[in-house]
Scaffold this motif. Structure first.
Motif, PDB file in Angstrom:
ATOM      1  N   LEU A  22      10.315  12.255  -5.567  1.00  0.00           N
ATOM      2  CA  LEU A  22       8.923  12.255  -6.012  1.00  0.00           C
ATOM      3  C   LEU A  22       8.846  11.716  -7.436  1.00  0.00           C
ATOM      4  O   LEU A  22       9.748  11.968  -8.239  1.00  0.00           O
ATOM      5  N   PRO A  23       7.779  10.983  -7.774  1.00  0.00           N
ATOM      6  CA  PRO A  23       7.697  10.379  -9.107  1.00  0.00           C
ATOM      7  C   PRO A  23       7.594  11.442 -10.194  1.00  0.00           C
ATOM      8  O   PRO A  23       6.831  12.403 -10.058  1.00  0.00           O
ATOM      9  N   ILE A  52       1.686  18.756   3.982  1.00  0.00           N
ATOM     10  CA  ILE A  52       2.091  17.408   3.562  1.00  0.00           C
ATOM     11  C   ILE A  52       2.193  16.478   4.776  1.00  0.00           C
ATOM     12  O   ILE A  52       1.676  15.365   4.779  1.00  0.00           O
ATOM     13  N   LYS A  53       2.853  16.975   5.834  1.00  0.00           N
ATOM     14  CA  LYS A  53       3.010  16.160   7.041  1.00  0.00           C
ATOM     15  C   LYS A  53       1.655  15.853   7.667  1.00  0.00           C
ATOM     16  O   LYS A  53       1.372  14.711   8.035  1.00  0.00           O
ATOM     17  N   MET A  55      -1.275  15.826   6.317  1.00  0.00           N
ATOM     18  CA  MET A  55      -2.038  14.889   5.495  1.00  0.00           C
ATOM     19  C   MET A  55      -1.576  13.463   5.758  1.00  0.00           C
ATOM     20  O   MET A  55      -2.386  12.580   6.029  1.00  0.00           O
ATOM     21  N   ARG A  56      -0.264  13.258   5.718  1.00  0.00           N
ATOM     22  CA  ARG A  56       0.267  11.899   5.876  1.00  0.00           C
ATOM     23  C   ARG A  56      -0.032  11.334   7.262  1.00  0.00           C
ATOM     24  O   ARG A  56      -0.342  10.148   7.414  1.00  0.00           O
ATOM     25  N   TYR A  61      -9.526   6.720   6.348  1.00  0.00           N
ATOM     26  CA  TYR A  61     -10.176   6.005   5.255  1.00  0.00           C
ATOM     27  C   TYR A  61     -11.581   5.596   5.684  1.00  0.00           C
ATOM     28  O   TYR A  61     -11.815   5.268   6.845  1.00  0.00           O
TER      29      TYR A  61
ATOM     30  N   LEU B  33       1.000  13.499  -6.829  1.00  0.00           N
ATOM     31  CA  LEU B  33       2.096  13.548  -5.858  1.00  0.00           C
ATOM     32  C   LEU B  33       1.566  13.309  -4.445  1.00  0.00           C
ATOM     33  O   LEU B  33       2.170  12.579  -3.659  1.00  0.00           O
ATOM     34  N   ALA B  34       0.430  13.928  -4.112  1.00  0.00           N
ATOM     35  CA  ALA B  34      -0.144  13.762  -2.770  1.00  0.00           C
ATOM     36  C   ALA B  34      -0.487  12.296  -2.515  1.00  0.00           C
ATOM     37  O   ALA B  34      -0.178  11.751  -1.448  1.00  0.00           O
ATOM     38  N   LEU B  35      -1.103  11.638  -3.511  1.00  0.00           N
ATOM     39  CA  LEU B  35      -1.470  10.231  -3.335  1.00  0.00           C
ATOM     40  C   LEU B  35      -0.227   9.354  -3.240  1.00  0.00           C
ATOM     41  O   LEU B  35      -0.215   8.367  -2.494  1.00  0.00           O
ATOM     42  N   HIS B  36       0.828   9.740  -3.963  1.00  0.00           N
ATOM     43  CA  HIS B  36       2.098   9.020  -3.841  1.00  0.00           C
ATOM     44  C   HIS B  36       2.628   9.136  -2.408  1.00  0.00           C
ATOM     45  O   HIS B  36       3.041   8.152  -1.809  1.00  0.00           O
ATOM     46  N   LEU B  37       2.585  10.350  -1.863  1.00  0.00           N
ATOM     47  CA  LEU B  37       3.090  10.582  -0.509  1.00  0.00           C
ATOM     48  C   LEU B  37       2.283   9.793   0.524  1.00  0.00           C
ATOM     49  O   LEU B  37       2.834   9.312   1.514  1.00  0.00           O
ATOM     50  N   LEU B  38       0.982   9.669   0.282  1.00  0.00           N
ATOM     51  CA  LEU B  38       0.137   8.908   1.217  1.00  0.00           C
ATOM     52  C   LEU B  38       0.557   7.450   1.285  1.00  0.00           C
ATOM     53  O   LEU B  38       0.324   6.773   2.290  1.00  0.00           O
ATOM     54  N   LYS B  39       1.171   6.954   0.205  1.00  0.00           N
ATOM     55  CA  LYS B  39       1.597   5.544   0.171  1.00  0.00           C
ATOM     56  C   LYS B  39       2.984   5.343   0.774  1.00  0.00           C
ATOM     57  O   LYS B  39       3.419   4.212   0.961  1.00  0.00           O
ATOM     58  N   GLN B  40       3.715   6.437   1.005  1.00  0.00           N
ATOM     59  CA  GLN B  40       5.073   6.317   1.535  1.00  0.00           C
ATOM     60  C   GLN B  40       5.056   6.220   3.064  1.00  0.00           C
ATOM     61  O   GLN B  40       4.083   6.611   3.708  1.00  0.00           O
ATOM     62  N   ASP B  41       6.178   5.737   3.615  1.00  0.00           N
ATOM     63  CA  ASP B  41       6.317   5.680   5.063  1.00  0.00           C
ATOM     64  C   ASP B  41       6.273   7.089   5.649  1.00  0.00           C
ATOM     65  O   ASP B  41       6.754   8.039   5.021  1.00  0.00           O
ATOM     66  N   VAL B  42       5.742   7.199   6.868  1.00  0.00           N
ATOM     67  CA  VAL B  42       5.687   8.490   7.551  1.00  0.00           C
ATOM     68  C   VAL B  42       7.087   9.110   7.641  1.00  0.00           C
ATOM     69  O   VAL B  42       7.263  10.304   7.417  1.00  0.00           O
ATOM     70  N   VAL B  45       8.067  10.809   4.372  1.00  0.00           N
ATOM     71  CA  VAL B  45       7.307  12.034   4.118  1.00  0.00           C
ATOM     72  C   VAL B  45       7.805  13.150   5.041  1.00  0.00           C
ATOM     73  O   VAL B  45       7.987  14.293   4.615  1.00  0.00           O
ATOM     74  N   ASP B  46       8.077  12.789   6.308  1.00  0.00           N
ATOM     75  CA  ASP B  46       8.618  13.778   7.244  1.00  0.00           C
ATOM     76  C   ASP B  46       9.981  14.273   6.775  1.00  0.00           C
ATOM     77  O   ASP B  46      10.287  15.464   6.880  1.00  0.00           O
TER      78      ASP B  46
END
Lengths: 205, 205
Positions: A22-23, A52-53, A55-56, A61, B33-42, B45-46
């Motif tokens: 994580l950043p 988290i899962k 949400m992703r 949108y 962090l949540a917005l970062h995770l939204l940009k990552q591959d599923v 995140v899993d």
């Protein structure tokens, strides 16, 4: 704690490795968080991981402004009392939330999803720029306000969008730059101060 | 961004709420962090979410020293070359890792799982103190080194353990306190400096 650190458990090590991706979270903080989670109830840890899962996997949108939304058209775009003729172009949902927080803006948004940044491999095609042009060409929009970050990437993106829209007849504006409220002048950086001087406006009492 | 912030999605809001329960992570950081995770591959995140759940569900503890371990007896307790007659009492796995990092210690550990802290509702029964006494009473241990944090809670716990062990015949020691290596004397706090003076030792060249 040194780099060659041996974790006493591969389960712990795996979680620390994942968390430290994580950043802004280094391996020390990741270990602290992992040990914190080990002390929490299973139910609470599952709630965190599942949220988290979920949400992703299930985030949606808005098909109009591309902001994050649980519905096809977001609450702002679907709100009758918002002025649909004014579109504010922002980088991401955080900027929407920041502008909404001012309670000053009654128009709608267009969320680009980033700014043009060749260094990070982000070009115009990776952003919601074509959909903005399309939205403007459909008609009904009088003003496009560019509200991107005042950085080189933001400026590049502003210029790119301006070029794309200049023949559409829509008014393109950019949010004001200058000294920030309550900032001390002596600590303001030179570029900001120079621009604030160059962009001076008539005094109104 | 103000407190009355409306998130544009309940999925996002739920994840942000869960993430911000982590210690040291506020709602702003949680949103980032949540917005970062939204940009990552599923898949990524899993992997993060699953590693956290798996760790919490399947983590084990060494039945001898109570450190986190994937095996019944941890690597340190199971290591033939470690000196089983010296037991270092620490608060948690991070302290074990810190001491192991010095490469100076060849004994074994006993992980309490915390320190006595009435303010946080942690009493002796919540810690691995009885199991330490039992371990000492079984015999074979010559020295117990108390290596808890130099705080009031650590001192209280040190004293409690000392009282429990004083009739067992085992030698109870505590790690040295004094000025830290490379700390400037003028910036050392008064308690530490006072203790360092009181605890002075003969100079050895």
């Amino acid at each position: 704690m040194n780099q060659s650190q041996q974790y006493p458990s591969t389960l712990l090590q795996k979680a620390v490795t994942e968390i430290s991706r994580l950043p802004g979270i280094g391996s020390r903080t990741a270990l602290r968080l992992a040990l914190h989670l080990l002390k929490q109830d299973v139910v609470e840890v599952d709630a965190l991981a599942d949220s988290i899962k979920e949400m992703r996997h299930n985030i949606g949108y808005c098909k109009v402004c591309h902001n994050i939304s649980d519905t096809d058209v977001c609450e702002i775009c679907g709100n009758e009392s918002r002025n649909k003729a004014t579109v504010c172009v922002v980088e991401n949902v955080r900027d929407v939330m920041a502008i909404e927080g001012t309670l000053q803006y009654k128009g709608v948004y267009h969320v680009l999803g980033g700014v043009i940044s060749p260094m990070d491999g982000i070009g115009p095609a990776d952003l919601q720029i074509d959909s903005l042009v399309e939205r403007v060409n459909k008609g009904g929009i009088e003003e496009v306000i560019l509200a991107l970050s005042p950085t080189m990437e933001g400026d590049t993106t502003n210029f790119y969008i301006y070029r794309k829209l200049q023949d559409s007849g829509v008014k393109v504006t950019v949010i004001a730059r200058g000294v920030a409220q309550n900032d001390e002048l002596q600590y303001t950086d030179e570029v900001t101060l120079g621009r604030a001087l160059a962009g001076r406006v008539p005094f109104k009492s």
